[in-house]
Design a protein around this motif. Structure first.
Motif, PDB file in Angstrom:
ATOM      1  N   ARG A 154       0.836  -1.216   0.000  1.00 41.01           N
ATOM      2  CA  ARG A 154       0.000   0.000   0.000  1.00 41.01           C
ATOM      3  C   ARG A 154       0.864   1.257   0.000  1.00 41.01           C
ATOM      4  O   ARG A 154       0.605   2.219  -0.728  1.00 41.01           O
ATOM      5  CB  ARG A 154      -0.912  -0.015   1.233  1.00 41.01           C
ATOM      6  N   GLN A 155       1.888   1.291   0.839  1.00 37.18           N
ATOM      7  CA  GLN A 155       2.728   2.484   0.967  1.00 37.18           C
ATOM      8  C   GLN A 155       3.502   2.774  -0.319  1.00 37.18           C
ATOM      9  O   GLN A 155       3.706   3.946  -0.677  1.00 37.18           O
ATOM     10  CB  GLN A 155       3.699   2.313   2.132  1.00 37.18           C
ATOM     11  N   ASN A 156       3.937   1.724  -0.989  1.00 37.19           N
ATOM     12  CA  ASN A 156       4.682   1.897  -2.237  1.00 37.19           C
ATOM     13  C   ASN A 156       3.780   2.061  -3.448  1.00 37.19           C
ATOM     14  O   ASN A 156       4.260   2.099  -4.582  1.00 37.19           O
ATOM     15  CB  ASN A 156       5.618   0.697  -2.460  1.00 37.19           C
ATOM     16  N   GLN A 157       2.471   2.125  -3.142  1.00 39.49           N
ATOM     17  CA  GLN A 157       1.457   2.303  -4.187  1.00 39.49           C
ATOM     18  C   GLN A 157       1.511   1.192  -5.241  1.00 39.49           C
ATOM     19  O   GLN A 157       1.217   1.399  -6.408  1.00 39.49           O
ATOM     20  CB  GLN A 157       1.604   3.682  -4.851  1.00 39.49           C
ATOM     21  N   HIS A 158       1.915  -0.001  -4.783  1.00 41.77           N
ATOM     22  CA  HIS A 158       1.868  -1.171  -5.660  1.00 41.77           C
ATOM     23  C   HIS A 158       0.534  -1.889  -5.554  1.00 41.77           C
ATOM     24  O   HIS A 158       0.309  -2.886  -6.221  1.00 41.77           O
ATOM     25  CB  HIS A 158       3.000  -2.143  -5.293  1.00 41.77           C
ATOM     26  N   ARG A 159      -0.326  -1.366  -4.687  1.00 40.56           N
ATOM     27  CA  ARG A 159      -1.654  -1.973  -4.510  1.00 40.56           C
ATOM     28  C   ARG A 159      -2.685  -0.888  -4.309  1.00 40.56           C
ATOM     29  O   ARG A 159      -2.522  -0.010  -3.461  1.00 40.56           O
ATOM     30  CB  ARG A 159      -1.666  -2.918  -3.309  1.00 40.56           C
ATOM     31  N   ARG A 160      -3.716  -0.942  -5.123  1.00 41.11           N
ATOM     32  CA  ARG A 160      -4.843  -0.036  -4.961  1.00 41.11           C
ATOM     33  C   ARG A 160      -5.951  -0.798  -4.242  1.00 41.11           C
ATOM     34  O   ARG A 160      -6.497  -1.752  -4.791  1.00 41.11           O
ATOM     35  CB  ARG A 160      -5.334   0.469  -6.312  1.00 41.11           C
ATOM     36  N   PRO A 161      -6.284  -0.410  -3.013  1.00 41.76           N
ATOM     37  CA  PRO A 161      -7.261  -1.190  -2.237  1.00 41.76           C
ATOM     38  C   PRO A 161      -8.651  -1.172  -2.869  1.00 41.76           C
ATOM     39  O   PRO A 161      -9.124  -0.131  -3.336  1.00 41.76           O
ATOM     40  CB  PRO A 161      -7.264  -0.508  -0.865  1.00 41.76           C
ATOM     41  N   SER A 162      -9.291  -2.344  -2.888  1.00 38.45           N
ATOM     42  CA  SER A 162     -10.670  -2.441  -3.397  1.00 38.45           C
ATOM     43  C   SER A 162     -11.678  -2.284  -2.276  1.00 38.45           C
ATOM     44  O   SER A 162     -12.865  -2.160  -2.516  1.00 38.45           O
ATOM     45  CB  SER A 162     -10.880  -3.785  -4.102  1.00 38.45           C
ATOM     46  N   HIS A 163     -11.193  -2.338  -1.028  1.00 34.48           N
ATOM     47  CA  HIS A 163     -12.045  -2.114   0.138  1.00 34.48           C
ATOM     48  C   HIS A 163     -11.453  -0.979   0.956  1.00 34.48           C
ATOM     49  O   HIS A 163     -10.242  -0.760   0.957  1.00 34.48           O
ATOM     50  CB  HIS A 163     -12.118  -3.369   1.019  1.00 34.48           C
ATOM     51  N   LYS A 164     -12.326  -0.286   1.659  1.00 34.78           N
ATOM     52  CA  LYS A 164     -11.870   0.824   2.496  1.00 34.78           C
ATOM     53  C   LYS A 164     -11.283   0.257   3.788  1.00 34.78           C
ATOM     54  O   LYS A 164     -12.001  -0.136   4.688  1.00 34.78           O
ATOM     55  CB  LYS A 164     -13.038   1.765   2.799  1.00 34.78           C
ATOM     56  N   VAL A 165      -9.957   0.232   3.846  1.00 32.85           N
ATOM     57  CA  VAL A 165      -9.259  -0.252   5.035  1.00 32.85           C
ATOM     58  C   VAL A 165      -8.198   0.775   5.418  1.00 32.85           C
ATOM     59  O   VAL A 165      -7.214   0.950   4.691  1.00 32.85           O
ATOM     60  CB  VAL A 165      -8.584  -1.611   4.770  1.00 32.85           C
ATOM     61  N   PRO A 166      -8.367   1.473   6.533  1.00 29.63           N
ATOM     62  CA  PRO A 166      -7.361   2.461   6.943  1.00 29.63           C
ATOM     63  C   PRO A 166      -6.022   1.775   7.261  1.00 29.63           C
ATOM     64  O   PRO A 166      -5.984   0.791   7.999  1.00 29.63           O
ATOM     65  CB  PRO A 166      -7.961   3.090   8.209  1.00 29.63           C
ATOM     66  N   LEU A 167      -4.937   2.314   6.711  1.00 26.90           N
ATOM     67  CA  LEU A 167      -3.622   1.747   7.008  1.00 26.90           C
ATOM     68  C   LEU A 167      -3.288   1.876   8.482  1.00 26.90           C
ATOM     69  O   LEU A 167      -2.546   1.063   9.039  1.00 26.90           O
ATOM     70  CB  LEU A 167      -2.543   2.458   6.177  1.00 26.90           C
ATOM     71  N   SER A 168      -3.840   2.891   9.138  1.00 24.53           N
ATOM     72  CA  SER A 168      -3.566   3.066  10.564  1.00 24.53           C
ATOM     73  C   SER A 168      -4.053   1.856  11.366  1.00 24.53           C
ATOM     74  O   SER A 168      -3.426   1.465  12.348  1.00 24.53           O
ATOM     75  CB  SER A 168      -4.239   4.343  11.078  1.00 24.53           C
ATOM     76  N   TYR A 169      -5.177   1.272  10.939  1.00 23.93           N
ATOM     77  CA  TYR A 169      -5.703   0.075  11.606  1.00 23.93           C
ATOM     78  C   TYR A 169      -4.773  -1.113  11.409  1.00 23.93           C
ATOM     79  O   TYR A 169      -4.452  -1.839  12.358  1.00 23.93           O
ATOM     80  CB  TYR A 169      -7.095  -0.239  11.057  1.00 23.93           C
ATOM     81  N   VAL A 170      -4.276  -1.298  10.183  1.00 23.31           N
ATOM     82  CA  VAL A 170      -3.384  -2.418   9.893  1.00 23.31           C
ATOM     83  C   VAL A 170      -2.064  -2.250  10.644  1.00 23.31           C
ATOM     84  O   VAL A 170      -1.507  -3.209  11.187  1.00 23.31           O
ATOM     85  CB  VAL A 170      -3.134  -2.545   8.378  1.00 23.31           C
ATOM     86  N   LYS A 171      -1.553  -1.010  10.706  1.00 20.05           N
ATOM     87  CA  LYS A 171      -0.304  -0.757  11.432  1.00 20.05           C
ATOM     88  C   LYS A 171      -0.494  -1.020  12.929  1.00 20.05           C
ATOM     89  O   LYS A 171       0.416  -1.509  13.611  1.00 20.05           O
ATOM     90  CB  LYS A 171       0.162   0.678  11.200  1.00 20.05           C
ATOM     91  N   ARG A 172      -1.676  -0.690  13.418  1.00 21.47           N
ATOM     92  CA  ARG A 172      -1.962  -0.963  14.828  1.00 21.47           C
ATOM     93  C   ARG A 172      -1.906  -2.463  15.101  1.00 21.47           C
ATOM     94  O   ARG A 172      -1.384  -2.897  16.129  1.00 21.47           O
ATOM     95  CB  ARG A 172      -3.344  -0.398  15.185  1.00 21.47           C
ATOM     96  N   LEU A 173      -2.444  -3.255  14.188  1.00 19.17           N
ATOM     97  CA  LEU A 173      -2.365  -4.706  14.331  1.00 19.17           C
ATOM     98  C   LEU A 173      -0.911  -5.161  14.311  1.00 19.17           C
ATOM     99  O   LEU A 173      -0.487  -5.976  15.139  1.00 19.17           O
ATOM    100  CB  LEU A 173      -3.138  -5.392  13.199  1.00 19.17           C
ATOM    101  N   LEU A 174      -0.141  -4.643  13.358  1.00 17.02           N
ATOM    102  CA  LEU A 174       1.234  -5.089  13.199  1.00 17.02           C
ATOM    103  C   LEU A 174       2.075  -4.779  14.429  1.00 17.02           C
ATOM    104  O   LEU A 174       2.981  -5.546  14.786  1.00 17.02           O
ATOM    105  CB  LEU A 174       1.845  -4.447  11.951  1.00 17.02           C
ATOM    106  N   ARG A 175       1.782  -3.669  15.097  1.00 17.44           N
ATOM    107  CA  ARG A 175       2.564  -3.293  16.277  1.00 17.44           C
ATOM    108  C   ARG A 175       2.400  -4.298  17.423  1.00 17.44           C
ATOM    109  O   ARG A 175       3.220  -4.346  18.339  1.00 17.44           O
ATOM    110  CB  ARG A 175       2.149  -1.893  16.756  1.00 17.44           C
ATOM    111  N   LEU A 176       1.339  -5.091  17.376  1.00 12.17           N
ATOM    112  CA  LEU A 176       1.115  -6.086  18.426  1.00 12.17           C
ATOM    113  C   LEU A 176       1.906  -7.374  18.197  1.00 12.17           C
ATOM    114  O   LEU A 176       1.925  -8.258  19.059  1.00 12.17           O
ATOM    115  CB  LEU A 176      -0.378  -6.412  18.527  1.00 12.17           C
ATOM    116  N   PHE A 177       2.526  -7.502  17.027  1.00 15.04           N
ATOM    117  CA  PHE A 177       3.404  -8.638  16.757  1.00 15.04           C
ATOM    118  C   PHE A 177       4.814  -8.314  17.232  1.00 15.04           C
ATOM    119  O   PHE A 177       5.214  -7.143  17.281  1.00 15.04           O
ATOM    120  CB  PHE A 177       3.429  -8.952  15.250  1.00 15.04           C
TER     121      PHE A 177
END
Length: 853
Positions: free
Chosen positions: A752-775
């Motif tokens: 997503r950050q490198n713009q190699h993917r255009r999301p087809s669903h509305k998913v905030p990157l902040s939510y995904v990063k929040r998940l990743l921080r728990l790993f």
């Protein structure tokens, strides 16, 4: 309650005609799914099947059905018991645990199919007298079974009529073997042999022809004809007796048979005809004839239409045709004795521990007060899983009597709904409402109050079971306002450990926001009532929601409240479920010692070990913990004990078990099997609208795509899961997948950050990063040069790694490379060490990331 005599294969004492043509036809059923034998009473269906099974060199599961088997749970419980009796390896507990977990019954039958697959031999199941079955839910269940029947399992149904099954479809698939009355009629040769063996009569050809014409080969009529002949009678007299008669010949000959008996024997026969099964003591209580047991033995020796129901020949029943005749004769000759006889039978059965049969006799005697008192006493037991029986009994009692006993009227409405008679329950509900409005004066104020409150209670729980949670809140509030103590139907059908299907309906399974909107007000409404089991269930539901949102402290607090309720009230089910959640919370917080202590504490409880449902939950939890930790041993133990296979039918109540199976298969490199199973699980979860399961299975699917190197599809499915999850606040579903899944989330973020993917669903990157921080912090792929890793693996290790990627097991790899299993395990452990992984799944993921394939 299993009635052992229903599982007994009837055997005849009298000499039998060998009917090889029919035996051959029945043997043909061993190449078909279903053999159906349809003919009117008296054509020898039971005798034919009973004698045929003696020719088989294999055990047979047999169930003799009666009217009471229209209770779905009773029908399947006896079927499962018969299979266990015939095939000791059959795991009946694995099947029966789903009787309460899934009220629809399909989970039970799906698990039955899986259990049948595991019987390592040709399996024959006989349902005799199937014409008694009228319940639509049973027909649906049998159809479901037939559509999925393993090829080595063969059903044999004997019935007076055509059952409501898809016979045309089965016939079109070459799965039906059908015999009818035309097949069962005696031929001329068989008739001659029959009279020679059973009557000692040498029949002339012309006499045989007359008998054949008059009886149409109907064996019951021929047996009656022989019994009607007094001593030294010749065949000609038999033929003369038959002159001028046709199919009503049975009544004529029954009269003849009865007239030759002594007066006492006639009384015995007529008065015991009201009994569906009988023993000497019961007959004596009904007839007041001393030595009743001797009369039964005499009838047995003379083969006078008596069927033994056990090997010791203590319990008997009359042939159905003979019983019908005797009953009709009794009603004509002594109509006033009908009620007295049924009352005597009911009293003996009740006193000797057969309450269900006693109720049927009280109802037949129209002694409704006796029936009601007994029903009331055994209702708690029946509410566990025999709602249809309750419904049948209470529907036979006039509403005017039930109205005077509000709890029994409420029980009737509950039983109608729980047994699938939803329309009848609705009509009965509104009839009770109108009666309350129009005739309150006939009830004591306390009874009227109970009925008002009970109607609100039933509506609250009906809407809860229907997952119409908004109305469940509304009517719960109305009920508790009317009855603040909330003490109606406490335990609502719970078994001895407090379990009920209700406890598997969690609002959080349908969505976290919905749970927040529903569980919070329900807790507020019910917390002050005496229905502490339901309160504990709500605590568990609320704790699940808090856990999923990673609010672990709050989750632990409410789970502990549920556990304390279970411990205080000795409710082992609630204790176990809450304790397993507390162990899981402790484990994800890093307190493995506390988690293990919880499990060891549960393991010490004998009641948990003895309960297959609870011990199964414990085993599943241990396996899931093993998977999350990367420990193979608990997973292997669980797989071996559970016996689950990826091609099994999937019971709705076992979605989590099969999801774990898919995860383990993927880790073992059996990617195609894991993918197939996951697709079927997604369909089941979608059909049942379980959002939490659906999201978790999408995560599983994305992980499988990643293992297959299908990165674009992996990201598509992951994004679909994230789009469903982020508005609800799902966290643990992703984090509990373990460290390897963090790499997939990291890949998604970078795309997503490198713009190699255009999301087809509305998913905030902040939510995904929040998940990743728990790993735990991820080791960057670039920090391990591919060349360095490639050099670290020996040629043999690279070969083993490639075979692991094809899905081969360790044993299969050893055979392929012609080396010992221990050698392969050494290579695999070396691979794990060099790739810095703990299990096969992680190793394959790392290998694909580093392009080692």
């Amino acid at each position: 309650m299993i009635i052992a005599t229903k599982l007994h294969i009837p055997r005849s004492r009298s000499p039998l005609v060998v009917r090889s043509r029919l035996t051959h036809r029945l043997h043909e059923g061993l190449d078909r799914a279903l053999t159906l034998i349809t003919a009117p009473a008296g054509y020898g269906k039971t005798t034919l099947l009973g004698e045929w099974v003696t020719t088989l060199e294999k055990p047979v599961a047999w169930v003799s059905l009666d009217q009471a088997d229209n209770d779905r749970m009773r029908f399947w419980a006896h079927t499962v018991a018969a299979l266990k009796q015939a095939y000791p390896s059959f795991d009946e507990q694995a099947v029966l645990r789903h009787a309460v977990e899934d009220p629809s019954g399909f989970s039970l039958i799906a698990t039955l199919v899986n259990g049948l697959h595991r019987i390592p031999q040709t399996t024959v199941l006989v349902w005799d007298d199937f014409h008694h079955i009228e319940e639509a839910s049973i027909f649906k269940g049998v159809t479901y079974l037939l559509e999925r029947l393993p090829s080595h399992v063969h059903l044999y149904l004997a019935s007076r009529n055509f059952p409501s099954l898809p016979l045309s479809r089965i016939r079109a698939g070459n799965g039906l073997n059908w015999l009818d009355a035309r097949d069962l009629r005696f031929s001329s040769d068989e008739t001659t042999e029959f009279f020679a063996k059973c009557g000692g009569m040498d029949m002339a050809i012309e006499d045989v022809a007359v008998v054949q014409k008059k009886t149409e080969g109907w064996v019951a009529a021929m047996r009656l004809a022989i019994l009607s002949l007094h001593e030294h009678a010749d065949p000609a007299s038999l033929v003369r007796k038959m002159a001028g008669t046709e199919r009503d010949i049975s009544d004529y000959f029954f009269d003849e048979v009865l007239s030759y008996q002594s007066e006492t024997m006639q009384q015995f026969l007529l008065q015991t005809s009201i009994l569906d099964r009988m023993t000497g003591e019961l007959c004596e209580a009904v007839t007041h004839i001393a030595e009743s047991d001797a009369y039964l033995q005499q009838l047995d020796r003379e083969s006078l239409f008596l069927v033994a129901l056990d090997e010791r020949r203590e319990w008997y029943r009359y042939h159905h045709l003979f019983q019908q005749f005797l009953k009709a004769h009794l009603k004509r000759r002594e109509p006033r004795r009908w009620k007295t006889l049924h009352m005597a039978a009911g009293e003996w059965l009740e006193a000797n521990g057969y309450p269900r049969e006693a109720v049927n006799h009280y109802l037949a005697a129209t002694s409704y007060e006796h029936a009601l008192s007994l029903i009331e006493a055994i209702t708690p037991e029946l509410m566990a899983n025999e709602w249809t029986t309750l419904c049948t009994w209470l529907s036979a009692i006039p509403d005017s009597l039930l109205f005077a006993r509000p709890m029994m009227l409420l029980t009737k409405l509950a039983s109608q709904y729980m047994s699938g008679h939803v329309e009848a329950a609705t009509v009965g509900y509104w009839r009770a409402v109108r009666r309350l409005e129009e005739d309150t004066a006939s009830l004591h104020p306390s009874e009227a109050e109970t009925l008002h409150a009970g109607l609100a209670f039933l509506t609250a729980f009906r809407t809860f079971l229907d997952r119409d949670f908004e109305y469940a809140v509304q009517f719960s509030k109305e009920y508790v306002e009317k009855q603040p103590e909330g003490n109606l139907f406490i335990g609502f059908g719970s078994d001895r450990d407090g379990y009920h299907p209700l406890w598997d309906i969690y609002v959080s399974d349908d969505g976290l926001r919905l749970a927040e909107q529903v569980v919070t007000p329900l807790l507020s409404i019910w917390s002050g009532t005496r229905n502490v089991y339901f309160v504990a269930h709500l605590y568990i539901d609320f704790g699940k929601m808090q856990y999923e949102r990673n609010r672990l402290v709050e989750a632990e607090k409410v789970m502990r409240q549920a556990y304390d309720i279970g411990r205080t009230h000795h409710n082992i089910s609630l204790m176990t479920i809450a304790a397993l959640w507390l162990a899981r919370i402790a484990a994800v917080q890093g307190d493995e010692e506390m988690a293990d202590d919880r499990l060891q504490e549960l393991a010490k409880l004998a009641s948990v070990k003895a309960n297959p449902n609870l011990s199964g939950k414990m085993a599943l939890f241990r396996a899931m913990q093993g998977w999350m930790r990367g420990e193979e041993k608990p997973m292997r133990q669980w797989l071996r004990k559970s016996g689950l296979r990826f091609q099994d039918e999937i019971p709705v109540s076992m979605i989590k078990e099969y999801d774990l199976l898919a995860a383990i298969l993927a880790e073992q490199g059996k990617i195609e099997e894991a993918a197939s199973l996951t697709e079927r699980l997604l369909f089941v979860a979608g059909e049942t609208r379980r959002q939490s399961d659906y999201i978790r299975l999408l995560v599983r699917k994305s992980r499988i795509f990643f293992l297959q190197g299908r990165i674009t599809e992996c990201m598509d499915v992951l994004e679909e899961a994230l789009a469903l999850a982020w508005p609800e606040g799902y966290i643990r579903t992703f984090v509990d997948e373990g460290n390897a899944f963090g790499q997939i989330l990291d890949r998604y973020i970078r795309l997503r950050q490198n713009q190699h993917r255009r999301p087809s669903h509305k998913v905030p990157l902040s939510y995904v990063k929040r998940l990743l921080r728990l790993f735990p912090p991820l080791e960057k792929e670039a920090s391990i040069p591919p060349e360095r890793t490639a050099v670290a693996l020996t040629a043999k290790e690279q070969c083993v790694l490639r075979l692991m990627g094809t899905g081969m097991s360790n044993k299969e790899i050893a055979l392929k490379l012609n080396v010992s299993l221990a050698t392969i395990k050494t290579h695999i452990n070396n691979i794990y060490g060099k790739l810095q992984t703990n299990n096969r799944l992680q190793a394959l993921e790392r290998a694909r990331t580093l392009q080692l394939f």
